[in-house]
Design an enzyme around this catalytic site. Structure first.
Site, PDB file in Angstrom:
ATOM      1  N   GLY A   1      34.363  45.186  38.364  1.00  0.00           N
ATOM      2  CA  GLY A   1      33.174  45.968  38.672  1.00  0.00           C
ATOM      3  C   GLY A   1      32.384  46.252  37.414  1.00  0.00           C
TER       4      GLY A   1
ATOM      5  N   ASP B   1      25.949  27.781  63.782  1.00  0.00           N
ATOM      6  CA  ASP B   1      26.575  29.065  64.118  1.00  0.00           C
ATOM      7  C   ASP B   1      26.471  29.377  65.609  1.00  0.00           C
ATOM      8  OD1 ASP B   1      26.804  29.121  61.411  1.00  0.00           O
ATOM      9  OD2 ASP B   1      25.233  30.617  61.090  1.00  0.00           O
TER      10      ASP B   1
ATOM     11  N   HIS C   1      39.559  36.932  35.141  1.00  0.00           N
ATOM     12  CA  HIS C   1      39.180  36.761  36.554  1.00  0.00           C
ATOM     13  C   HIS C   1      39.813  35.506  37.151  1.00  0.00           C
ATOM     14  CE1 HIS C   1      36.096  39.950  36.914  1.00  0.00           C
ATOM     15  NE2 HIS C   1      36.066  39.801  35.604  1.00  0.00           N
TER      16      HIS C   1
ATOM     17  N   CYS D   1      40.529  43.028  36.066  1.00  0.00           N
ATOM     18  CA  CYS D   1      39.520  43.532  35.149  1.00  0.00           C
ATOM     19  C   CYS D   1      39.291  45.036  35.358  1.00  0.00           C
ATOM     20  CB  CYS D   1      38.247  42.694  35.256  1.00  0.00           C
ATOM     21  SG  CYS D   1      37.238  42.857  33.776  1.00  0.00           S
ATOM     22  N   TYR D   2      38.198  45.438  36.005  1.00  0.00           N
ATOM     23  CA  TYR D   2      38.023  46.875  36.263  1.00  0.00           C
ATOM     24  C   TYR D   2      39.243  47.415  37.012  1.00  0.00           C
ATOM     25  CZ  TYR D   2      35.890  51.307  37.716  1.00  0.00           C
ATOM     26  OH  TYR D   2      35.616  52.640  37.899  1.00  0.00           O
TER      27      TYR D   2
ATOM     28  N   GLU E   1      39.722  34.595  40.159  1.00  0.00           N
ATOM     29  CA  GLU E   1      38.995  34.133  41.349  1.00  0.00           C
ATOM     30  C   GLU E   1      37.892  33.131  41.042  1.00  0.00           C
ATOM     31  OE1 GLU E   1      38.815  37.000  39.836  1.00  0.00           O
ATOM     32  OE2 GLU E   1      36.977  38.123  40.196  1.00  0.00           O
TER      33      GLU E   1
ATOM     34  N   LYS F   1      30.795  30.181  56.219  1.00  0.00           N
ATOM     35  CA  LYS F   1      30.123  29.032  56.851  1.00  0.00           C
ATOM     36  C   LYS F   1      31.055  27.814  56.999  1.00  0.00           C
ATOM     37  CE  LYS F   1      25.984  27.435  58.088  1.00  0.00           C
ATOM     38  NZ  LYS F   1      25.030  28.255  58.856  1.00  0.00           N
TER      39      LYS F   1
HETATM   40  N1  GLN Z   1      32.944  47.148  33.257  1.00  0.00           N
HETATM   41  C1  GLN Z   1      34.283  46.864  32.834  1.00  0.00           C
HETATM   42  C2  GLN Z   1      34.287  46.213  31.448  1.00  0.00           C
HETATM   43  O1  GLN Z   1      33.249  45.887  30.926  1.00  0.00           O
HETATM   44  C3  GLN Z   1      34.938  45.915  33.848  1.00  0.00           C
HETATM   45  C4  GLN Z   1      34.302  44.560  33.865  1.00  0.00           C
HETATM   46  C5  GLN Z   1      34.773  43.702  35.012  1.00  0.00           C
HETATM   47  O2  GLN Z   1      35.465  44.140  35.927  1.00  0.00           O
HETATM   48  N2  GLN Z   1      34.351  42.442  35.003  1.00  0.00           N
HETATM   49  O3  GLN Z   1      35.321  46.053  30.861  1.00  0.00           O
END
Ligand code: GLN
Length: 539
Positions: free
Chosen positions: A62, A242, A183, A89-90, A185, A395
């Protein structure tokens, strides 16, 4: 009221709590790609209100900093649920911060882009943590953070490092609680799917049973239960994938108690109504009524050139026509006493995600009911309820479902087509003559794309009409005629797109054929802009 039942009864679910990252929906996708059912909810979701118990929870990334006033935090009950948790991450920072405010700090060096990750050897035999099973050695990961874990939370140990992040992966020593700074994902972490699979399947124990054939069975049973033995369902079809797939599913579930209506708004593609009738009625055996309202639409569009006005007029007129049709069906002798209690809508998961994704502490989070521009007046006015069998699907999953239901390849792979039709591709005033020019040019362009074997490589293609005219010379005579704009894009998710790189020779042939065969055109342009900043459609 929307139909809110979801497939948790049949499929183990990994719940994604969204803290507002641009990549959150990719977590859902990556898990479904390995046949694990996954759903996303805003990070503010109260665990007590969850209608199901997930097998595991992922806290997304986030844009916020956990230590800021007003930064979003998960319901503490998330950590008492007793299921495995993975913070990304966040999400990692959130786990660490709740265990000690001085665990997270603003990083002095930000870290964006590639990093080399080492899964830590935890014993003499070189074993790594379960989360990194199969990833011994160095792997490429993708980072995007400014904040950083500066201390290990109590009872945690390090399971992976990078040169910049000593705590790039952490795990609780006894509980199934994990965090990664990178990340997994995004495609820039090439082996990220293995990490997500290790988490979902090996750590959470989720079954990999999310397949289209299982989905079809459970969805048909659910529709039958919901609609009951006597009620009827009405649905608009457009010839697009769809509405066709949704219609076929309804047909399988409740047979002729499903009524499909195709409204010809005068802005359809060449021969479209005949093609839809042929496929839905003859091949798929669906109860279809075609309403020719083209004059009503084209008369009303006279003099309207402002894009929003066009869309509004078309939308409202569509509902009027549809309401009249619903009453007619109920009045028909063979349906005496029948009540149309349900309205079918082909809402897809990206629309749902859009309406529930976390927009930040001050932004209101829209609820499920606002999805997809419902013809609310219809639902309210006639006391109908919505049925949305595709609302959990992306989709490409809708296409897989279409194949599973036996719908022909050409139909399943058709490019999307906007609801208001060619009207929003005829820039400026919409007149029957201009619609006809756009329609004929579009038909030539699409046929040539098909003949060149490029149709399936292109996500969407069409011909539009510029609002201005241009001078040309034809047979030694000056002409002042319409300008056709061709557009073709490559994209997988329709969020970003780039112009398809046709060779010049192909484009020249398109231009020649369009100018020769469509009367009233003096030149042809190719739109080379990508999305963003341009959009895929023109209006
Ligand atoms: N904002 C947080 C940071 O800068 C998390 C970033 C993120 O989740 N991509 O570390």
């Amino acid at each position: 009221m929307a139909d809110q039942e979801v497939p948790h009864a049949t499929f183990d679910t990994i719940l994604i709590l969204d803290f507002g990252s641009q990549y959150t929906h990719l977590l859902t996708r990556r898990l479904r790609e390995i046949n694990v059912y996954s759903e996303m909810l805003p990070c503010t979701q109260k665990i007590a209100d969850l209608p199901f118990k997930p097998k595991g929870i992922i806290l997304s990334g986030g844009p916020y900093s956990v230590y800021e006033d007003g930064a979003p935090h998960a319901d503490p009950a998330v950590f008492d649920l007793g299921v495995p948790i993975l913070g990304i991450c966040y999400g990692l920072q959130e786990i660490a911060y709740r265990l000690g405010k001085d665990n997270v700090d603003a990083g002095t060096e930000r870290e964006y882009g590639h990093a080399d990750l080492h899964a830590k050897r935890l014993d003499d035999q070189g074993h790594v943590d379960k989360l990194f099973a199969g990833l011994e050695g160095q792997i490429k990961v993708w980072m995007s953070h400014g904040d950083k874990l500066v201390k290990l939370p109590t009872d945690f140990h390090t399971i992976a490092t990078t040169s910049n992040s000593p705590y790039a992966g952490i795990a609780h020593q006894t509980k199934p609680l994990y965090g990664v700074q990178f990340h997994p994902e995004v495609t820039h972490t090439p082996l990220g799917a293995t990490i997500l699979k290790n988490f979902a399947v090996d750590i959470c124990g989720a079954q990999q049973n999310w397949t289209m054939s299982r989905f079809v069975d459970q969805e048909i049973a659910r529709i039958r239960k919901l609609v009951g033995e006597n009620d009827h369902v009405l649905g608009a079809v457009s010839g697009g994938v769809d509405s066709t797939v949704a219609a076929k599913l309804m047909k399988e579930a409740i047979g002729d108690r499903f009524h499909a209506v195709l409204v010809n708004n005068g802005c359809m593609r060449l021969n479209e109504c005949d093609i839809v009738e042929e496929t839905l009625n003859k091949h798929l055996g669906i109860n279809l009524t075609v309403v020719d309202a083209s004059k009503r639409f084209l008369d009303g569009l006279k003099g309207v050139s402002e894009p929003e006005k066009k869309r509004k007029f078309i939308g409202n007129t569509f509902i009027d026509v549809f309401e009249e049709e619903a009453q007619k069906i109920e009045a028909e002798a063979e349906h005496q006493g029948a009540k149309i209690k349900w309205f079918l809508q082909g809402t897809l998961y990206p629309d749902v995600i859009e309406s529930i994704s976390f927009k930040g502490p001050s932004a209101t989070i829209k609820t499920h009911h606002n999805v997809g521009g419902l013809p609310q007046r219809m639902i309210d006015g006639q006391g109908m309820r919505l049925i949305e069998p595709l609302r959990e699907l992306f989709k490409d999953e809708v296409r897989a479902l279409g194949r599973q239901l036996g719908i022909a390849h050409e139909l399943v792979m058709r490019h999307p087509f906007p609801g208001p039709g060619i009207a929003i591709r005829v820039l400026g005033e919409v007149t029957p003559e201009r619609v006809e020019i756009a329609r004929r040019a579009d038909h030539i362009f699409i046929s040539m794309i098909r003949e060149a074997g490029l149709y399936d490589q292109i996500a969407q293609a069409y011909a539009a009409l510029d609002p201005s005219k241009a001078v040309g010379v034809m047979g030694d005579k000056r002409v002042y005629a319409e300008i056709i704009i061709l557009r073709a894009v490559e994209t997988t998710d329709f969020m970003t797109a780039r112009a398809f790189p046709f060779d010049n020779e192909f484009l020249s042939r398109c231009s020649t054929r369009i100018i020769n065969e469509v009367h009233g055109v003096s030149r042809v342009l190719y739109d080379i802009s990508s999305k963003p900043p341009a959009t895929i459609e023109m209006e």
